[in-house]
Design a protein around this motif. Structure first.
Motif, PDB file in Angstrom:
ATOM      1  N   TYR A 265       0.836  -1.206   0.000  1.00  0.00           N
ATOM      2  CA  TYR A 265       0.000   0.000   0.000  1.00  0.00           C
ATOM      3  C   TYR A 265       0.871   1.257   0.000  1.00  0.00           C
ATOM      4  CZ  TYR A 265      -4.018   2.855   1.541  1.00  0.00           C
ATOM      5  OH  TYR A 265      -5.029   3.778   1.638  1.00  0.00           O
ATOM      6  N   GLU A 266       1.884   1.258   0.853  1.00  0.00           N
ATOM      7  CA  GLU A 266       2.792   2.403   0.933  1.00  0.00           C
ATOM      8  C   GLU A 266       3.567   2.587  -0.373  1.00  0.00           C
ATOM      9  OE1 GLU A 266       6.212   4.146   3.940  1.00  0.00           O
ATOM     10  OE2 GLU A 266       5.991   1.980   3.742  1.00  0.00           O
ATOM     11  N   LYS A 267       4.005   1.492  -0.939  1.00  0.00           N
ATOM     12  CA  LYS A 267       4.792   1.570  -2.175  1.00  0.00           C
ATOM     13  C   LYS A 267       3.940   2.114  -3.315  1.00  0.00           C
ATOM     14  CE  LYS A 267       7.992  -1.210  -4.917  1.00  0.00           C
ATOM     15  NZ  LYS A 267       8.579  -2.546  -5.130  1.00  0.00           N
ATOM     16  N   CYS A 268       2.701   1.675  -3.405  1.00  0.00           N
ATOM     17  CA  CYS A 268       1.807   2.180  -4.452  1.00  0.00           C
ATOM     18  C   CYS A 268       1.533   3.673  -4.274  1.00  0.00           C
ATOM     19  CB  CYS A 268       0.492   1.420  -4.437  1.00  0.00           C
ATOM     20  SG  CYS A 268       0.606  -0.268  -5.031  1.00  0.00           S
ATOM     21  N   LEU A 269       1.357   4.120  -3.028  1.00  0.00           N
ATOM     22  CA  LEU A 269       1.020   5.513  -2.777  1.00  0.00           C
ATOM     23  C   LEU A 269       2.226   6.441  -2.899  1.00  0.00           C
ATOM     24  CD1 LEU A 269      -1.334   5.156   0.326  1.00  0.00           C
ATOM     25  CD2 LEU A 269      -1.994   5.895  -1.955  1.00  0.00           C
ATOM     26  N   SER A 270       3.388   5.990  -2.467  1.00  0.00           N
ATOM     27  CA  SER A 270       4.513   6.905  -2.288  1.00  0.00           C
ATOM     28  C   SER A 270       5.726   6.608  -3.152  1.00  0.00           C
ATOM     29  CB  SER A 270       4.960   6.886  -0.817  1.00  0.00           C
ATOM     30  OG  SER A 270       3.901   7.193   0.049  1.00  0.00           O
ATOM     31  N   PHE A 271       6.050   5.362  -3.351  1.00  0.00           N
ATOM     32  CA  PHE A 271       7.324   5.027  -3.971  1.00  0.00           C
ATOM     33  C   PHE A 271       7.224   4.835  -5.478  1.00  0.00           C
ATOM     34  CE2 PHE A 271       8.525   5.151   0.122  1.00  0.00           C
ATOM     35  CZ  PHE A 271       8.607   3.993   0.879  1.00  0.00           C
ATOM     36  N   GLY A 272       6.229   4.064  -5.891  1.00  0.00           N
ATOM     37  CA  GLY A 272       6.087   3.772  -7.312  1.00  0.00           C
ATOM     38  C   GLY A 272       6.223   2.293  -7.588  1.00  0.00           C
ATOM     39  N   VAL A 273       5.420   1.797  -8.511  1.00  0.00           N
ATOM     40  CA  VAL A 273       5.436   0.383  -8.869  1.00  0.00           C
ATOM     41  C   VAL A 273       5.376   0.275 -10.392  1.00  0.00           C
ATOM     42  CG1 VAL A 273       4.326  -0.383  -6.736  1.00  0.00           C
ATOM     43  CG2 VAL A 273       2.926   0.268  -8.697  1.00  0.00           C
ATOM     44  N   PRO A 274       5.636  -0.919 -10.941  1.00  0.00           N
ATOM     45  CA  PRO A 274       5.475  -1.086 -12.390  1.00  0.00           C
ATOM     46  C   PRO A 274       4.017  -0.913 -12.798  1.00  0.00           C
ATOM     47  CG  PRO A 274       6.711  -2.904 -11.429  1.00  0.00           C
ATOM     48  CD  PRO A 274       6.130  -2.141 -10.293  1.00  0.00           C
ATOM     49  N   TYR A 275       3.782  -0.949 -14.082  1.00  0.00           N
ATOM     50  CA  TYR A 275       2.412  -0.813 -14.577  1.00  0.00           C
ATOM     51  C   TYR A 275       1.602  -2.056 -14.214  1.00  0.00           C
ATOM     52  CZ  TYR A 275      -1.592  -0.938 -17.606  1.00  0.00           C
ATOM     53  OH  TYR A 275      -2.872  -1.043 -18.064  1.00  0.00           O
ATOM     54  N   PHE A 374      19.873   1.366  -8.987  1.00  0.00           N
ATOM     55  CA  PHE A 374      19.469   0.386  -7.981  1.00  0.00           C
ATOM     56  C   PHE A 374      18.053   0.663  -7.501  1.00  0.00           C
ATOM     57  CE2 PHE A 374      19.047  -0.738  -3.478  1.00  0.00           C
ATOM     58  CZ  PHE A 374      19.283  -2.105  -3.542  1.00  0.00           C
ATOM     59  N   MET A 375      17.756   1.934  -7.237  1.00  0.00           N
ATOM     60  CA  MET A 375      16.419   2.280  -6.759  1.00  0.00           C
ATOM     61  C   MET A 375      15.371   1.982  -7.814  1.00  0.00           C
ATOM     62  SD  MET A 375      16.794   3.509  -3.648  1.00  0.00           S
ATOM     63  CE  MET A 375      15.644   4.771  -3.140  1.00  0.00           C
ATOM     64  N   ARG A 376      15.726   2.142  -9.074  1.00  0.00           N
ATOM     65  CA  ARG A 376      14.774   1.893 -10.164  1.00  0.00           C
ATOM     66  C   ARG A 376      14.330   0.431 -10.192  1.00  0.00           C
ATOM     67  NH1 ARG A 376      13.034   3.427 -15.329  1.00  0.00           N
ATOM     68  NH2 ARG A 376      13.056   1.735 -16.837  1.00  0.00           N
ATOM     69  N   GLN A 377      15.181  -0.476  -9.735  1.00  0.00           N
ATOM     70  CA  GLN A 377      14.810  -1.887  -9.766  1.00  0.00           C
ATOM     71  C   GLN A 377      13.624  -2.179  -8.839  1.00  0.00           C
ATOM     72  OE1 GLN A 377      16.660  -3.503 -12.179  1.00  0.00           O
ATOM     73  NE2 GLN A 377      17.405  -1.397 -12.234  1.00  0.00           N
ATOM     74  N   PHE A 378      13.439  -1.317  -7.812  1.00  0.00           N
ATOM     75  CA  PHE A 378      12.370  -1.549  -6.839  1.00  0.00           C
ATOM     76  C   PHE A 378      11.277  -0.487  -6.903  1.00  0.00           C
ATOM     77  CE2 PHE A 378      16.293  -3.354  -5.267  1.00  0.00           C
ATOM     78  CZ  PHE A 378      15.914  -4.638  -4.919  1.00  0.00           C
ATOM     79  N   LEU A 379      11.643   0.738  -7.312  1.00  0.00           N
ATOM     80  CA  LEU A 379      10.709   1.865  -7.317  1.00  0.00           C
ATOM     81  C   LEU A 379      10.519   2.348  -8.742  1.00  0.00           C
ATOM     82  CD1 LEU A 379      12.377   3.767  -4.347  1.00  0.00           C
ATOM     83  CD2 LEU A 379      10.689   1.948  -4.233  1.00  0.00           C
TER      84      LEU A 379
END
Length: 471
Positions: A265-275, A374-379
């Protein structure tokens, strides 16, 4: 008045406090602070009791319940004040004073002080006008490293107090956003260690104060060991408090399921996820549950599973993704105005910082590119303000070397003229940074622009998914 001026001239801490107080007052008076990250809005509403139950809660999901307890307690004493905003602005003000104090102490001339003032203007907008828990955690992490660096470099007036404050500040960062703290504290600590080990006089014309650490290698080694031990204590304490937060949720059956998928939930709201074609629908379902129950709903089975799935999604460093990184990442990071200041500072170090300045820029650039990758691999395609967080440690690293700058443009021969020219350049860099990169400054009280989207959907992929569903 003369005594006060003398005390200010002698105290880097007083100068840091005054500079940041003026910047904070200016931003808060002429601009309209607001929360641009939906995760912050949700936490604020839970603390204020702005959901169906109407009862303030400390189960705020993304920060520790201990901080929420403090804010709900203050809200009970003085309910008319916006304690969530006040808390984050106060933490950022403290962090900026600490960081500015370190740079001012290391400064042998006016260049570093002017540049640090410009950086405080940049970060002042980010922290006071559009505050958020991610930026607060990042700045507190940098401040913690700054306090430890002041102890190691023997720059602090009260070294033991500085060490203790560094530990407490790091713990506060971990309570604000544990994973942001874990990444950026480690990154800043490594960059600061590189600086300490490489510190030398910067030029024969204007030797800088970075020569001091090497004057007593045994004492430096002892302080370095103590600083590393303190950093380890911060990590252990932060991890312990993070798991205490998890246990707090498990103690209540209605909240226990929130732990299982709050990271997604936090990642979707704040960090970013793939499509993901179902991302927006699942976020809406989760938001509805939070405002209905004050927690994530255990009965939303599909939503829960998909949030977990999105939290675990990542890219792999294939040649294709490396190509995508260099194709798309420059455009994504260009949305962060702080990048312009990094470039301005890098230019000054390359032009006027000598060999040490050029080395600092090279280290900052190479480490920055690897960190972004590195961050792009997760965010993936994350919230644009995350790039501001990723740039902060590298601007901080360059600021440590700002004392190496011997600003001597051909057009100005006298000291006073050089100061005016550099001051004008810093203000111009700050102004252009926001204008060029399209920051829409909310200068009117009734002007609150929309939050930035988490990422731009791939229209071609979305169209294929829609056609498949129709069939």
């Amino acid at each position: 008045m003369g005594k006060l001026r003398e005390n200010i001239n002698k105290s880097a801490l007083l100068q840091a406090f005054i500079v940041n107080a003026l910047i904070m007052a200016l931003f808060l008076l002429i601009m309209h602070p607001y929360l641009e990250n939906q995760a912050d809005v949700i936490m604020q509403d839970l603390i204020y009791g702005n959901y169906e139950a109407g009862v303030p809660t400390d189960a705020v999901l993304f920060s520790s319940f201990l901080l929420a307890d403090v804010m709900t307690g203050l809200g009970g004493l003085m309910p008319g004040l916006p304690w969530y905003l006040i808390f984050h602005c106060a933490c950022c003000f403290f962090a900026l004073v600490v960081i500015t104090d370190l740079i001012f102490r290391r400064a042998a001339g006016y260049e570093a002080k002017l540049l640090m003032t410009g950086l405080c203007i940049y970060l002042g907008y980010e922290c006071y006008v559009v505050p958020g828990y991610l930026k607060t955690a990042c700045l507190l992490s940098i401040a913690s490293v700054s306090l430890l660096a002041g102890f190691i470099l023997d720059e602090a007036a009260h070294k033991k107090a500085c060490l203790i404050m560094g530990i407490l500040t790091g713990i506060l960062a971990s309570l604000t956003a544990f994973f942001v703290f874990a990444v950026f504290f480690a990154l800043c600590a490594v960059l600061c260690l590189i600086y300490i080990l490489a510190a030398r006089p910067c030029s024969s014309a204007k030797p800088c104060s970075t020569a001091n650490p090497g004057s007593d290698k045994k004492a430096l080694r002892r302080r370095l060991i103590a600083g590393i031990a303190a950093a380890g204590c911060i990590y252990v304490a932060g991890a312990g408090l993070y798991y205490l937060d998890r246990l707090h949720y498990f103690s209540d059956p209605s909240l226990s399921a929130s732990i299982a998928y709050r990271l997604g939930y936090e990642k979707c709201l704040s960090f970013g996820v793939p499509y993901f074609k179902y991302r927006d629908a699942e976020l809406k379902a989760a938001n509805d549950a939070v405002y209905r129950l004050g927690a994530l709903d255990t009965e939303l089975v599909d939503t829960n599973e998909r949030l977990i799935y999105m939290a675990q999604a990542r890219l792999f460093p294939t040649l294709y993704e490396i190509g995508n990184f260099f194709t798309f990442e420059p455009d994504h990071i260009s949305h962060a105005p702080l990048l312009y200041f990094w470039g301005f500072l890098a230019y000054l170090l390359l032009r006027y910082g000598g060999k040490r300045g050029r080395t600092a820029v090279a280290v900052s650039a190479v480490c920055g590119i690897f960190t972004l990758f590195f961050m792009r691999q997760f965010l993936i395609l994350g919230y644009y303000r995350m790039y501001t967080l990723e740039i902060m440690p590298f601007v901080f690293f360059l600021m440590l070397w700002a004392d190496c700058i011997d600003y001597r443009p051909p057009a100005a021969g006298e000291e006073g003229s050089r100061r005016l020219l550099l001051a004008a350049d810093v203000l111009l860099a700050v102004f252009l940074g926001f204008i060029i990169f399209g920051a829409d400054l909310p200068v009117k009280k009734d002007m609150v622009h929309e939050t930035e989207i988490l990422y731009v959907e791939d229209d071609s992929t979305a169209q294929i998914d829609t056609e498949a569903e129709d069939q």
